[in-house]
Motif scaffolding. Structure first.
Motif, PDB file in Angstrom:
ATOM      1  N   ILE A  52     -42.155  31.078  17.644  1.00 59.78           N
ATOM      2  CA  ILE A  52     -42.876  30.236  18.646  1.00 59.78           C
ATOM      3  C   ILE A  52     -42.593  28.868  18.561  1.00 59.78           C
ATOM      4  CG2 ILE A  52     -44.780  29.925  19.877  1.00 59.78           C
ATOM      5  CD1 ILE A  52     -44.033  32.812  19.949  1.00 59.78           C
ATOM      6  N   GLY A  53     -42.721  28.436  17.334  1.00 58.21           N
ATOM      7  CA  GLY A  53     -42.414  26.969  17.408  1.00 58.21           C
ATOM      8  C   GLY A  53     -40.980  26.617  17.709  1.00 58.21           C
ATOM      9  N   ALA A  54     -40.242  27.248  17.197  1.00 61.26           N
ATOM     10  CA  ALA A  54     -38.991  27.105  17.474  1.00 61.26           C
ATOM     11  C   ALA A  54     -38.507  27.342  19.103  1.00 61.26           C
ATOM     12  CB  ALA A  54     -37.853  28.361  16.929  1.00 61.26           C
ATOM     13  N   VAL A  55     -39.215  28.135  19.854  1.00 54.24           N
ATOM     14  CA  VAL A  55     -38.866  28.258  21.178  1.00 54.24           C
ATOM     15  C   VAL A  55     -39.387  26.735  21.642  1.00 54.24           C
ATOM     16  CG1 VAL A  55     -39.949  28.975  23.291  1.00 54.24           C
ATOM     17  CG2 VAL A  55     -39.267  30.703  21.423  1.00 54.24           C
ATOM     18  N   ALA A  56     -40.608  26.386  21.379  1.00 56.15           N
ATOM     19  CA  ALA A  56     -41.444  24.956  21.855  1.00 56.15           C
ATOM     20  C   ALA A  56     -40.422  23.866  21.482  1.00 56.15           C
ATOM     21  CB  ALA A  56     -42.812  24.681  21.093  1.00 56.15           C
ATOM     22  N   TYR A  57     -39.628  23.818  20.301  1.00 47.66           N
ATOM     23  CA  TYR A  57     -38.939  22.864  19.832  1.00 47.66           C
ATOM     24  C   TYR A  57     -37.857  22.526  20.647  1.00 47.66           C
ATOM     25  CZ  TYR A  57     -36.004  20.109  16.902  1.00 47.66           C
ATOM     26  OH  TYR A  57     -34.979  19.158  16.541  1.00 47.66           O
ATOM     27  N   SER A  58     -36.998  23.856  20.810  1.00 47.58           N
ATOM     28  CA  SER A  58     -35.591  24.145  21.404  1.00 47.58           C
ATOM     29  C   SER A  58     -35.753  23.733  23.093  1.00 47.58           C
ATOM     30  CB  SER A  58     -35.076  25.252  21.244  1.00 47.58           C
ATOM     31  OG  SER A  58     -36.019  26.271  21.846  1.00 47.58           O
ATOM     32  N   PHE A  59     -36.862  23.963  23.590  1.00 50.59           N
ATOM     33  CA  PHE A  59     -37.072  23.796  25.057  1.00 50.59           C
ATOM     34  C   PHE A  59     -37.896  22.444  25.351  1.00 50.59           C
ATOM     35  CE2 PHE A  59     -35.777  28.165  25.030  1.00 50.59           C
ATOM     36  CZ  PHE A  59     -34.770  28.240  26.078  1.00 50.59           C
ATOM     37  N   CYS A  60     -38.026  21.691  24.430  1.00 43.20           N
ATOM     38  CA  CYS A  60     -38.949  20.353  24.550  1.00 43.20           C
ATOM     39  C   CYS A  60     -38.558  19.610  25.694  1.00 43.20           C
ATOM     40  CB  CYS A  60     -39.237  19.651  23.524  1.00 43.20           C
ATOM     41  SG  CYS A  60     -37.721  18.927  22.619  1.00 43.20           S
ATOM     42  N   GLY A  61     -39.096  18.339  25.936  1.00 40.89           N
ATOM     43  CA  GLY A  61     -38.611  17.532  27.122  1.00 40.89           C
ATOM     44  C   GLY A  61     -37.420  17.022  26.531  1.00 40.89           C
ATOM     45  N   PHE A  62     -37.190  16.546  25.517  1.00 39.30           N
ATOM     46  CA  PHE A  62     -35.926  15.902  25.171  1.00 39.30           C
ATOM     47  C   PHE A  62     -34.728  16.845  25.416  1.00 39.30           C
ATOM     48  CE2 PHE A  62     -32.549  14.972  22.137  1.00 39.30           C
ATOM     49  CZ  PHE A  62     -32.501  13.577  22.073  1.00 39.30           C
ATOM     50  N   SER A  63     -34.740  18.195  25.199  1.00 42.40           N
ATOM     51  CA  SER A  63     -33.844  19.122  25.510  1.00 42.40           C
ATOM     52  C   SER A  63     -33.529  19.590  26.740  1.00 42.40           C
ATOM     53  CB  SER A  63     -34.245  20.391  24.494  1.00 42.40           C
ATOM     54  OG  SER A  63     -33.332  21.424  24.855  1.00 42.40           O
ATOM     55  N   ILE A  64     -34.696  19.675  27.730  1.00 43.15           N
ATOM     56  CA  ILE A  64     -34.506  20.180  28.906  1.00 43.15           C
ATOM     57  C   ILE A  64     -34.363  18.892  29.722  1.00 43.15           C
ATOM     58  CG2 ILE A  64     -35.691  20.945  31.039  1.00 43.15           C
ATOM     59  CD1 ILE A  64     -37.552  22.779  29.081  1.00 43.15           C
TER      60      ILE A  64
END
Length: 663
Positions: free
Chosen positions: A145-157
């Motif tokens: 779940i943490g990986a999902v939150a990190y990979s789709f964070c604002g910096f990423s999106i």
């Protein structure tokens, strides 16, 4: 049933399933609105053509190797007005191993490969965070779940959709931290992880490597101090020395890419007044309003790099403060305090950008910390409830599952809210599926006269991609030498000349010479391509073509004197606005190719080498942007290179001479 449970207990499998589901949901707005996840400014103007160029370069390199040649081009006239390939394009991923996929991209399918690479980068960022979570023995399911939150964070999106190469740091930064963590724990067998992650970061460019290195140093200091304590100073020093040695090893391995990139940066106009910044006292004063603004931006749907930290994650971060005071939890509390101080202090934003400018591009580090605190805290809570009675255990587990569900839902909400009208309505700033091909094309590529002309020359054009309001970088993917460019790293002499010629203050871009016929001639422009049909008073009409449903006119420059010419002035700069006639022009540019002072000039792209034959004495100008890395030889003897305007110049004696200029 047990096999399904065991599969879902694997964090990579669970993360991959969640990633596929969330990615599918996030693409719905793009599919329904017939738009591509390619931003209509920097993404399509800089990163997309650079991506296509990298693909062409790789295919050309492989083709030359298959034919027995091992020459590797380092300089290309088609990039801007002539740039070091690595130095200029490293910022856009020239060197990033993931961009090897670009070998499959061409002007027809490039956007598809480009989007696939974006998705791969986002996915890999989550995978690397899982590797760190494993190193820290975090709960596998919570780690996913943490990986999902990190990979789709604002910096990423938000940041990744604008600047795709930024996503590379989301991948290698957790690996750097995981590698350092292993060394701090005396797991020396994992030393290659730190070396390779630093190598990867350096290949991707020094900009984010610099930021990541600052964060890595802070992480190592906190971890070494807490792990070894004050009493084990010698052990701490040994750990720090080993970490430095491994870091330097990674840098050394990447030096063939890193050194040219740094040299190009130093030869560009990107610089700041470091002394003034460091001595501005107000920049050191923390501001509560900056923390407040960060919090507002993080929980809302905003066009900021802070976006993507939902209420559920903030709740877990708040809980972490009240967790029992173990050594691990103390480190988390110290890290949170340091991060809040960094967010609230203006100097941090200058520091992470090398004091050249102030921005929040370092927020990917904050998102990583949020992921670590989130996963670590839930791991501890999950461990604490193991000994609880059944009702308490059920309630606690339901709470953890709810937090995880809200975290995943927040990702989809952010993605949709960023694009759709109910949020930021970002839809208008993306390229549609119908218009993408035009951004890799050029009217010049449709001119038979220009494309079949064997001579070495440049082509000046009007800006034609008006939807982004920026100059084009398409010459390098359409096989001609242009005058328009828009790059973050550009030869400072070229930029200064372009700025002075147009009398406008541009940074890192050129819209060409806007019909200034003498400037064009002195820059080696044989043709000018324009929509205007009434320029025959100054130019010679050569051809008319149709491009993007418009008629374009190809004009010959009557003052064109070749890519190399002689001049009658000792000045390093000459203002061509003083010319008002051919006679004025010929007083300075008096021995052009028509006078046979310069008989021939050739350019070997594979060897980054120019060659020309001169027959008269004088000052020879070759319209290559001035750079100290060029070396000139007259009849095999090395000679001094000077600068004339933005270009190279060499003093030539009477008689016939063979001149070679090598990069």
């Amino acid at each position: 049933m047990n096999s399904k449970k065991s599969l879902l207990s694997n964090p990579i499998i669970l993360y991959s399933i969640l990633f596929i589901i969330i990615t599918t949901l996030c693409t719905i707005p793009f599919v329904r609105l017939h738009i591509l996840p390619i931003w209509n400014a920097d993404s399509v103007g800089q990163y997309y053509p650079a991506f296509l160029y990298i693909g062409r370069y790789l295919r050309s390199l492989i083709d030359s190797l298959l034919h027995g040649s091992c020459t590797i081009p380092t300089y290309d006239l088609k990039i801007g007005m002539g740039e070091n390939i690595i130095g200029c394009l490293n910022y856009y991923g020239f060197g990033d191993p993931v961009n090897l996929i670009a070998i499959l991209a061409n002007k027809d399918n490039g956007y598809i490969v480009f989007i696939i690479v974006y998705i791969i980068r986002v996915y890999l960022s989550g995978i690397s965070s899982l590797l760190y979570a494993k190193e820290m023995n975090f709960n596998p399911k919570v780690s996913a779940i943490g990986a999902v939150a990190y990979s789709f964070c604002g910096f990423s999106i938000y940041g990744g959709l604008m600047y795709i190469e930024w996503l590379s740091v989301m991948f290698y930064f957790p690996l750097m931290i995981a590698g350092a963590e292993a060394i701090i724990k005396d797991q020396k067998n994992k030393a290659p992880l730190l070396i390779l992650s630093v190598l990867y970061g350096a290949l991707c460019g020094f900009y984010y490597l610099y930021m990541s290195s600052l964060a890595l140093a802070g992480y190592c200091i906190i971890r070494v101090v807490f792990r070894n304590g004050i009493s084990k100073i010698r052990q701490s020093l040994n750990s720090i020395i080993l970490l430095l040695a491994l870091y330097i090893s990674g840098i050394a391995l990447a030096s063939p890419f890193l050194i040219p990139a740094i040299q190009a940066f130093l030869n560009s106009e990107r610089n700041g007044n470091i002394i003034n910044t460091l001595t501005t006292i107000s920049l050191y004063v923390p501001s509560y309003s900056m923390i407040r603004d960060f919090f507002k931006c993080s929980i809302g749907v905003t066009k900021t790099y802070a976006m993507g930290i939902g209420i559920a994650e903030w709740l877990v971060i708040a809980l972490s403060i009240f967790m029992p005071n173990s050594r691990k939890n103390m480190q988390i509390k110290v890290s949170i305090l340091v991060t809040l101080l960094a967010i609230s202090t203006p100097m941090t934003y200058w520091l992470f950008n090398g004091f050249g400018e102030s921005n929040s591009r370092w927020y990917y580090i904050v998102h990583f910390l949020v992921m670590v605190v989130f996963v670590s805290t839930l791991t501890d809570i999950n461990a604490m409830i193991q000994g609880a009675n059944c009702p308490q255990k059920i309630i606690s587990r339901v709470g953890i599952y709810l937090v995880c569900l809200l975290t995943c839902a927040n990702v989809v909400r952010d993605a949709w809210g960023l694009i759709l009208p109910y949020g930021q309505n970002w839809v208008s700033e993306f390229i549609t599926t119908d218009e993408i091909n035009i951004y890799a094309d050029s009217p010049v590529a449709h001119s038979e006269i220009i494309m079949n002309d064997p001579e070495l020359f440049r082509v000046d054009t009007e800006t034609f991609l008006y939807t982004i309001g920026r100059p084009e970088n398409v010459a390098m993917i359409n096989n001609y030498n242009g005058c328009t460019y828009w790059f973050s790293i550009v030869n400072k002499y070229t930029q200064t000349y372009a700025t002075q010629s147009l009398g406008m203050d541009f940074e890192w871009r050129s819209f060409g010479f806007n019909g200034r016929i003498y400037t064009q001639a002195m820059s080696g422009c044989k043709y000018y391509v324009s929509k205007s049909k009434d320029l025959t008073d100054t130019y010679e009409l050569a051809e008319s073509i149709t491009f993007d449903q418009d008629i374009w006119y190809v004009y010959r420059n009557p003052f064109y004197t070749g890519f190399a010419y002689m001049i009658d002035t000792d000045s390093k700069e000459y203002d061509d606005s003083t010319f008002s006639s051919l006679e004025d022009y010929n007083r300075v540019i008096y021995k052009g190719i028509n006078d046979e002072a310069v008989n021939t000039i050739t350019y070997d792209y594979t060897k980054s080498c120019f060659r020309c034959i001169t027959t008269k004495a004088g000052r020879l100008v070759v319209v290559i942007p001035y750079d100290t890395h060029w070396k000139a030889y007259i009849d095999g003897e090395k000679v001094k290179i000077d600068k004339f305007n933005a270009y190279l110049s060499i003093e030539v004696a009477e008689g016939q001479h063979d001149i070679r200029i090598v990069y």
